[in-house]
Design a protein around this motif. Structure first.
Motif, PDB file in Angstrom:
ATOM      1  N   ALA A 114      44.606  39.195  30.985  1.00 25.42           N
ATOM      2  CA  ALA A 114      45.344  38.275  31.844  1.00 25.42           C
ATOM      3  C   ALA A 114      45.407  38.809  33.269  1.00 25.42           C
ATOM      4  O   ALA A 114      45.264  38.049  34.230  1.00 25.42           O
ATOM      5  CB  ALA A 114      46.745  38.053  31.286  1.00 25.42           C
ATOM      6  N   THR A 115      45.606  40.107  33.421  1.00 30.27           N
ATOM      7  CA  THR A 115      45.666  40.710  34.755  1.00 30.27           C
ATOM      8  C   THR A 115      44.318  40.593  35.449  1.00 30.27           C
ATOM      9  O   THR A 115      44.240  40.256  36.631  1.00 30.27           O
ATOM     10  CB  THR A 115      46.092  42.184  34.655  1.00 30.27           C
ATOM     11  OG1 THR A 115      47.370  42.249  34.022  1.00 30.27           O
ATOM     12  CG2 THR A 115      46.166  42.827  36.016  1.00 30.27           C
ATOM     13  N   SER A 116      43.264  40.849  34.718  1.00 29.64           N
ATOM     14  CA  SER A 116      41.919  40.743  35.281  1.00 29.64           C
ATOM     15  C   SER A 116      41.631  39.314  35.734  1.00 29.64           C
ATOM     16  O   SER A 116      41.045  39.093  36.800  1.00 29.64           O
ATOM     17  CB  SER A 116      40.896  41.195  34.250  1.00 29.64           C
ATOM     18  OG  SER A 116      39.597  41.007  34.727  1.00 29.64           O
TER      19      SER A 116
ATOM     20  N   VAL B 147      43.638  38.613  38.953  1.00 33.99           N
ATOM     21  CA  VAL B 147      43.027  39.282  40.103  1.00 33.99           C
ATOM     22  C   VAL B 147      41.765  38.539  40.541  1.00 33.99           C
ATOM     23  O   VAL B 147      41.524  38.347  41.735  1.00 33.99           O
ATOM     24  CB  VAL B 147      42.723  40.755  39.775  1.00 33.99           C
ATOM     25  CG1 VAL B 147      41.847  41.391  40.828  1.00 33.99           C
ATOM     26  CG2 VAL B 147      44.020  41.539  39.627  1.00 33.99           C
ATOM     27  N   GLY B 148      40.990  38.078  39.588  1.00 30.33           N
ATOM     28  CA  GLY B 148      39.791  37.306  39.905  1.00 30.33           C
ATOM     29  C   GLY B 148      40.123  35.992  40.594  1.00 30.33           C
ATOM     30  O   GLY B 148      39.430  35.578  41.525  1.00 30.33           O
ATOM     31  N   MET B 149      41.184  35.330  40.142  1.00 25.96           N
ATOM     32  CA  MET B 149      41.585  34.067  40.752  1.00 25.96           C
ATOM     33  C   MET B 149      42.036  34.288  42.198  1.00 25.96           C
ATOM     34  O   MET B 149      41.640  33.541  43.099  1.00 25.96           O
ATOM     35  CB  MET B 149      42.720  33.424  39.954  1.00 25.96           C
ATOM     36  CG  MET B 149      43.171  32.094  40.499  1.00 25.96           C
ATOM     37  SD  MET B 149      44.559  31.381  39.606  1.00 25.96           S
ATOM     38  CE  MET B 149      45.858  32.498  40.095  1.00 25.96           C
ATOM     39  N   ILE B 150      42.841  35.303  42.424  1.00 26.94           N
ATOM     40  CA  ILE B 150      43.304  35.601  43.782  1.00 26.94           C
ATOM     41  C   ILE B 150      42.120  35.977  44.668  1.00 26.94           C
ATOM     42  O   ILE B 150      42.034  35.558  45.824  1.00 26.94           O
ATOM     43  CB  ILE B 150      44.379  36.705  43.756  1.00 26.94           C
ATOM     44  CG1 ILE B 150      45.638  36.174  43.079  1.00 26.94           C
ATOM     45  CG2 ILE B 150      44.696  37.207  45.157  1.00 26.94           C
ATOM     46  CD1 ILE B 150      46.669  37.219  42.763  1.00 26.94           C
TER      47      ILE B 150
ATOM     48  N   PHE C 296      40.364  32.851  45.728  1.00 29.47           N
ATOM     49  CA  PHE C 296      41.080  32.155  46.800  1.00 29.47           C
ATOM     50  C   PHE C 296      40.829  32.827  48.143  1.00 29.47           C
ATOM     51  O   PHE C 296      40.602  32.150  49.152  1.00 29.47           O
ATOM     52  CB  PHE C 296      42.580  32.126  46.522  1.00 29.47           C
ATOM     53  CG  PHE C 296      42.991  31.173  45.431  1.00 29.47           C
ATOM     54  CD1 PHE C 296      42.205  30.094  45.074  1.00 29.47           C
ATOM     55  CD2 PHE C 296      44.180  31.365  44.756  1.00 29.47           C
ATOM     56  CE1 PHE C 296      42.594  29.212  44.074  1.00 29.47           C
ATOM     57  CE2 PHE C 296      44.575  30.504  43.756  1.00 29.47           C
ATOM     58  CZ  PHE C 296      43.790  29.421  43.414  1.00 29.47           C
ATOM     59  N   LEU C 297      40.868  34.147  48.177  1.00 29.49           N
ATOM     60  CA  LEU C 297      40.626  34.867  49.423  1.00 29.49           C
ATOM     61  C   LEU C 297      39.190  34.672  49.911  1.00 29.49           C
ATOM     62  O   LEU C 297      38.944  34.502  51.110  1.00 29.49           O
ATOM     63  CB  LEU C 297      40.940  36.347  49.247  1.00 29.49           C
ATOM     64  CG  LEU C 297      42.415  36.693  49.011  1.00 29.49           C
ATOM     65  CD1 LEU C 297      42.574  38.176  48.732  1.00 29.49           C
ATOM     66  CD2 LEU C 297      43.257  36.258  50.183  1.00 29.49           C
ATOM     67  N   ALA C 298      38.240  34.709  48.982  1.00 29.96           N
ATOM     68  CA  ALA C 298      36.840  34.508  49.358  1.00 29.96           C
ATOM     69  C   ALA C 298      36.623  33.096  49.896  1.00 29.96           C
ATOM     70  O   ALA C 298      35.901  32.903  50.880  1.00 29.96           O
ATOM     71  CB  ALA C 298      35.930  34.768  48.155  1.00 29.96           C
TER      72      ALA C 298
END
Length: 56
Positions: A19-21, A24-27, A30-32
């Motif tokens: 879930a943490t991974s 982090v991938g989703m955030i 969004f940044l990319a």
């Protein structure tokens, strides 16, 4: 209904690490997207609006 889905998720053996991974991938996505799409588009719109100013 939500409680049933939570029990199903917890009994499926999904780890907190997964879930943490995923979070982090989703955030990161969004940044990319902000860096690759939103920022250049905003800069282009600002540049065009400055070049095409109305004279009053």
């Amino acid at each position: 209904m939500a409680f049933h889905l939570l029990n199903l998720f917890l009994s499926a053996g999904a780890s907190g690490e997964a879930a943490t991974s995923s979070a982090v991938g989703m955030i990161g996505s969004f940044l990319a997207a902000g860096a690759l799409i939103v920022a250049p588009a905003a800069a282009a719109l600002i540049w065009v609006s400055q070049k095409d100013a109305l004279s009053r």
